[in-house]
Motif scaffolding. Structure first.
Motif, PDB file in Angstrom:
ATOM      1  N   ASP A 197       4.467  31.184  20.410  1.00 24.68           N
ATOM      2  CA  ASP A 197       3.303  30.809  19.602  1.00 24.68           C
ATOM      3  C   ASP A 197       2.561  32.063  19.138  1.00 24.68           C
ATOM      4  OD1 ASP A 197       0.791  29.991  18.672  1.00 24.68           O
ATOM      5  OD2 ASP A 197       0.241  28.933  20.497  1.00 24.68           O
TER       6      ASP A 197
ATOM      7  N   THR B 168       2.953  33.287  15.153  1.00 24.45           N
ATOM      8  CA  THR B 168       1.786  32.961  14.329  1.00 24.45           C
ATOM      9  C   THR B 168       0.867  34.153  14.141  1.00 24.45           C
ATOM     10  OG1 THR B 168       0.359  32.271  16.179  1.00 24.45           O
ATOM     11  CG2 THR B 168       1.823  30.593  15.221  1.00 24.45           C
TER      12      THR B 168
ATOM     13  N   ARG C 185      -1.730  34.671  15.853  1.00 26.24           N
ATOM     14  CA  ARG C 185      -3.112  34.238  16.061  1.00 26.24           C
ATOM     15  C   ARG C 185      -3.737  34.950  17.260  1.00 26.24           C
ATOM     16  NH1 ARG C 185      -4.401  30.476  20.006  1.00 26.24           N
ATOM     17  NH2 ARG C 185      -2.648  29.693  21.247  1.00 26.24           N
TER      18      ARG C 185
END
Length: 258
Positions: free
Chosen positions: A158, A162, A164
């Motif tokens: 993740d 991403t 993030r």
């Protein structure tokens, strides 16, 4: 040493500060080299029993790699770059003394990785952490290794894909921030924690840390070998340079209009 790294001692605790606040403590080679020297000195100082690593200013522990350095890399320089990180990470992993990371702001990319190489982390509600390297065209190799060890494969994928940043609450919930305190209490809490660790029996501390290193060494060496292969391919393609120039141009434009 340059003034990119500041050191001081408070009783049995050594404090190391990343000191490029004008660029959010972003890494360059001189800074990495000086950080190794600082750790060497504190490791050799018998009066120091624990170490705190923090960043200057109130915005960032570290923004990660200084893209003004890496934007001109070719495949050969990228391989040297991996070796520079190997030296720093090995130095951190072989410290016999407890290492507490005092997070005064964002910890991104390689600064996130450095924070995870500490033994315990203290942060405040404004801290954000993550692996945004993909957004500037940098493939991640050491990052996925240390993240997988700490938070598992699903979260690693993740964060890597991403790019993030997690907020402090998420970091605390998954164990990446061990103590979450108000912003003005971060250093005091880090000093209290480091003092507690400094009072532990030093042989047991050294042997415990040695065993943690042994448990993760095979993965560390694998990620470095992969890093050489992957970074050579990435930089030979020219994509990192193009993406970094684009990223830096957008950042400059935002500053101009701000």
């Amino acid at each position: 040493m340059t003034d990119f790294i500041l050191t001081e001692t408070r009783g049995p605790v050594g404090i190391v500060t990343l000191n490029r606040p004008q660029v959010l403590n972003a890494w360059n080679k001189a800074m990495r080299d000086d950080l190794i020297v600082a750790f060497d000195r504190l490791e050799a100082d018998e009066s120091v029993r624990a170490i705190i690593l923090t960043g200057a200013g109130d915005r960032a522990f570290g923004a990660g790699q200084d893209l003004n350095e890496t934007k001109s890399f070719d495949a050969d320089r990228a391989e040297e770059w991996v070796a520079e990180w190997e030296r720093l990470y090995h130095r951190m992993r072989t410290l016999s003394k407890a290492l507490v990371v005092a997070l005064n702001g964002v910890a991104a990319g390689s600064a996130f990785q450095v924070a995870l190489l500490g033994d315990l982390r203290v942060g405040h509600p404004g801290v954000r952490m993550g692996q945004p390297e993909i957004n500037s065209g940098i493939a991640s190799t050491t990052g996925p290794w240390i993240m997988k060890e700490m938070i598992g494969l699903a979260r690693t994928m993740d964060l890597t894909l991403t790019g993030r940043l997690m907020d402090a609450e998420e970091c605390h919930a998954i164990g990446l921030i061990n103590r979450l305190v108000p912003q003005d209490r971060v250093m005091a809490e880090a000093l209290e924690l480091a003092g507690e660790l400094a009072a532990k029996p030093p042989v047991a501390m050294r042997l415990d840390k040695q065993r943690f290193r042994e448990m993760t060494e095979a993965g560390f060496r694998d990620c470095l070998a992969a890093g050489v292969r992957i970074q050579r391919e990435a930089y030979a393609s020219g994509e990192p340079a193009r993406m970094m120039e684009e990223f830096l141009a957008k950042r400059a434009a935002r500053k101009t209009t701000a």
